[in-house]
Design a protein around this motif. Structure first.
Motif, PDB file in Angstrom:
ATOM      1  N   LYS A   1      11.806  37.289  22.846  1.00  0.00           N
ATOM      2  CA  LYS A   1      12.205  36.786  21.539  1.00  0.00           C
ATOM      3  C   LYS A   1      13.723  36.689  21.457  1.00  0.00           C
ATOM      4  O   LYS A   1      14.444  37.443  22.109  1.00  0.00           O
ATOM      5  CB  LYS A   1      11.693  37.711  20.427  1.00  0.00           C
ATOM      6  N   SER A   2      14.194  35.786  20.637  1.00  0.00           N
ATOM      7  CA  SER A   2      15.640  35.612  20.445  1.00  0.00           C
ATOM      8  C   SER A   2      16.195  36.720  19.563  1.00  0.00           C
ATOM      9  O   SER A   2      15.452  37.424  18.856  1.00  0.00           O
ATOM     10  CB  SER A   2      15.921  34.245  19.813  1.00  0.00           C
ATOM     11  N   ASP A   3      17.527  36.861  19.584  1.00  0.00           N
ATOM     12  CA  ASP A   3      18.170  37.892  18.777  1.00  0.00           C
ATOM     13  C   ASP A   3      17.988  37.621  17.282  1.00  0.00           C
ATOM     14  O   ASP A   3      17.839  38.562  16.484  1.00  0.00           O
ATOM     15  CB  ASP A   3      19.661  37.961  19.111  1.00  0.00           C
ATOM     16  N   GLN A   4      18.009  36.360  16.892  1.00  0.00           N
ATOM     17  CA  GLN A   4      17.824  36.035  15.484  1.00  0.00           C
ATOM     18  C   GLN A   4      16.428  36.450  15.005  1.00  0.00           C
ATOM     19  O   GLN A   4      16.267  37.014  13.915  1.00  0.00           O
ATOM     20  CB  GLN A   4      18.017  34.527  15.270  1.00  0.00           C
ATOM     21  N   HIS A   5      15.444  36.169  15.851  1.00  0.00           N
ATOM     22  CA  HIS A   5      14.079  36.559  15.493  1.00  0.00           C
ATOM     23  C   HIS A   5      13.961  38.078  15.377  1.00  0.00           C
ATOM     24  O   HIS A   5      13.327  38.600  14.439  1.00  0.00           O
ATOM     25  CB  HIS A   5      13.116  36.019  16.547  1.00  0.00           C
ATOM     26  N   MET A   6      14.571  38.807  16.306  1.00  0.00           N
ATOM     27  CA  MET A   6      14.511  40.265  16.261  1.00  0.00           C
ATOM     28  C   MET A   6      15.263  40.811  15.053  1.00  0.00           C
ATOM     29  O   MET A   6      14.873  41.836  14.470  1.00  0.00           O
ATOM     30  CB  MET A   6      15.079  40.853  17.557  1.00  0.00           C
ATOM     31  N   GLN A   7      16.356  40.131  14.648  1.00  0.00           N
ATOM     32  CA  GLN A   7      17.077  40.556  13.449  1.00  0.00           C
ATOM     33  C   GLN A   7      16.206  40.400  12.209  1.00  0.00           C
ATOM     34  O   GLN A   7      16.210  41.249  11.307  1.00  0.00           O
ATOM     35  CB  GLN A   7      18.366  39.729  13.302  1.00  0.00           C
ATOM     36  N   LYS A   8      15.449  39.293  12.145  1.00  0.00           N
ATOM     37  CA  LYS A   8      14.533  39.099  11.024  1.00  0.00           C
ATOM     38  C   LYS A   8      13.477  40.200  10.986  1.00  0.00           C
ATOM     39  O   LYS A   8      13.161  40.754   9.921  1.00  0.00           O
ATOM     40  CB  LYS A   8      13.850  37.738  11.145  1.00  0.00           C
TER      41      LYS A   8
END
Length: 318
Positions: free
Chosen positions: A152-159
């Motif tokens: 998963k991308s960092d943005q997805h993990m931040q969400k």
């Protein structure tokens, strides 16, 4: 006949194209048919689509050749393939059910039996694969300092992290609200207990005051607030002690004034002796010749009480 000849001419024109341009021919034939339909040369029901029967080819030799081409003489460590049967179902064996489902005995419609079959097959694969992996020096445990790139991308993990934090905050608020509610309930319970204790102490003090007023005790311990209220002693020893002490001064005074009690009702009832006793009989009183208990003055007139004004003058003179 004219329509049929024109259709034949169109089909002959389509057959003039080569086999390499088969897709173009289909387009041209479709266009030609559309033009013929627009001109009124074709009518619904004249054209019937006939599907050619599908021909199935079972080329066993070709399939074996493809399989031989895919096979490569590689060591097991490069292939990591295993084919085995599931382990024995111990639970079913203990229960007396020997249909463990190894060779086509599994009911495909039974979800539990099917999933257990897959689970036991995975168990057998693990039991067979671990010794082979250890033999070839392939590690089977992830090291503590192992880091892998996330899919998963960092943005997805931040969400996801924000959602988890929000969920955690909601749970914390819920737990805090539950604790506050429990504290309120406990505080209310303590308050009720304190009020009940105060009422009990007040009742005990009033009882002690009444005992002191009646002379049942001469102790003034109930006036001290720090000490506990006196408890009722209903034992026989305390009653005997009160009886030995005797009645209080107040009780003695009341007994002297009003008598010692006893039976009051029926005291004026006649008995055989009182009925036969006529010693107190007075004829004048019985015949109403004289008013009982009234004194007469001079002239046989009854003395009357002077009026209010006269009584005031008599007071002033004295």
């Amino acid at each position: 006949m004219v329509i049929a000849s024109e259709i034949m001419e169109v089909l002959e024109e389509d057959e003039m194209f080569s086999e390499d341009s088969e897709d173009e021919n289909s387009d041209l034939s479709d266009n030609a048919l559309q033009e013929a339909f627009a001109k009124g040369l074709l009518k619904p029901g004249m054209n019937v689509r006939v599907d050619k029967p599908q021909k199935f080819v079972n080329n066993v030799a070709g399939m074996k050749q493809c399989l031989d081409d895919l096979k490569k003489d590689l060591p097991w460590a490069e292939r990591l393939d295993l084919t085995n049967l599931p382990v024995e179902d111990v639970i079913a064996k203990i229960g007396g059910n020997m249909q463990t489902g190894i060779k086509g005995e599994v009911n495909a419609d039974d979800d539990f039996q099917r999933e257990m079959f897959f689970y036991r097959q995975a168990q057998a694969t693990v039991l067979e694969a671990l010794p082979l992996l250890n033999k070839h020096g392939i590690p089977t445990k992830r090291p503590d300092d192992y880091f892998a790139e996330m899919a998963k991308s960092d943005q997805h993990m931040q969400k996801i992290r924000k959602k988890l934090l929000a969920k955690q905050a909601i749970m914390e608020r819920s737990e805090k609200a539950k604790k506050l509610s429990a504290q309120r309930k406990f505080g209310k319970k303590v308050q009720i207990e304190v009020l009940q204790k105060r009422q009990k102490e007040k009742k005990a003090m009033m009882t002690a005051v009444k005992k002191y007023q009646k002379g049942m005790t001469d102790k003034l311990d109930f006036l001290e607030g720090d000490q506990e209220a006196p408890k009722k002693d209903t034992s026989q020893s305390s009653k005997k002690a009160l009886n030995k002490k005797g009645p209080s001064a107040k009780r003695k005074y009341k007994d002297q004034k009003f008598g010692f009690g006893g039976k009051k009702s029926g005291k004026k009832w006649n008995t055989k002796e009182s009925h036969n006793d006529v010693s107190s009989f007075r004829a004048k009183v019985a015949n109403a010749k004289g008013a009982k208990g009234k004194k007469k003055g001079k002239g046989g007139k009854q003395n009357k009480r002077p009026g209010k004004s006269v009584r005031r003058k008599m007071k002033g003179r004295s």
